[in-house]
Design an enzyme around this catalytic site. Structure first.
Site, PDB file in Angstrom:
ATOM      1  N   CYS A  54     -22.077  25.541 -15.365  1.00 23.44           N
ATOM      2  CA  CYS A  54     -23.101  24.641 -14.830  1.00 23.44           C
ATOM      3  C   CYS A  54     -22.586  23.914 -13.585  1.00 23.44           C
ATOM      4  CB  CYS A  54     -23.500  23.645 -15.921  1.00 23.44           C
ATOM      5  SG  CYS A  54     -24.531  22.279 -15.359  1.00 23.44           S
TER       6      CYS A  54
ATOM      7  N   CYS B 187     -22.909  20.117 -13.658  1.00 25.99           N
ATOM      8  CA  CYS B 187     -21.929  19.556 -14.614  1.00 25.99           C
ATOM      9  C   CYS B 187     -20.567  19.423 -13.944  1.00 25.99           C
ATOM     10  CB  CYS B 187     -21.784  20.463 -15.839  1.00 25.99           C
ATOM     11  SG  CYS B 187     -23.280  20.652 -16.830  1.00 25.99           S
TER      12      CYS B 187
END
Length: 149
Positions: free
Chosen positions: A69, A72
């Site tokens: 991600c 993230c």
């Protein structure tokens, strides 16, 4: 024991009682000797996640993330800055949803990054999406009354 806080060691999962007056003095785990409050982000496994989210008396903010991600990974340094800023007022940890899908499923994670704030065994607030450190600190403060330090 209103003058103590229960903290789960992020290393070994042991529950510890710490006098509130000593939270800023870098208390250590009675079992493994690792610091209980570091001002750093702890990486959780499923068992420690469950113990800490159910048992910690201090606010615990968990970042549910995955290595693939992009947002993230971009938020990781900001989350670390927020952990330093909050110090002994809240503990910050992260859980890799790829490695622990049952935990993220149980927590109702539908998108990442997702931040869930726990206190005394209860979820008290959620925040979705990547955020700068100031927003993360403000989120914890607004939901707990914690002042950085």
């Amino acid at each position: 024991m209103a003058d103590t806080a229960k903290l789960v060691c992020m290393t070994c999962g042991q529950a510890n009682r710490v006098p509130l007056a000593r939270l800023t003095e870098r208390p250590i785990c009675g079992s493994c000797g690792d610091p209980l409050i570091t001002g750093k982000v702890a990486e959780l496994d499923a068992a420690t996640h469950d113990k800490a989210t159910r048992g910690d008396d201090l606010p615990l903010l968990v970042d549910y993330w995955a290595p693939w991600c992009g947002p993230c990974r971009m938020m990781a340094p900001e989350f670390a800055k927020a952990a330093q800023t909050l110090g002994a007022k809240a503990r910050l940890a992260k859980l890799n949803t790829e490695d622990h899908p049952t935990v993220s499923q149980r927590a109702g994670i539908r998108g990442i990054p997702a931040l869930i704030l726990y206190r005394k065994g209860r979820e008290i607030a959620r925040l979705a999406g990547a955020r700068p450190a100031a927003d993360i600190v403000a989120f914890v403060q607004s939901n707990t009354g914690a002042v950085p330090g």
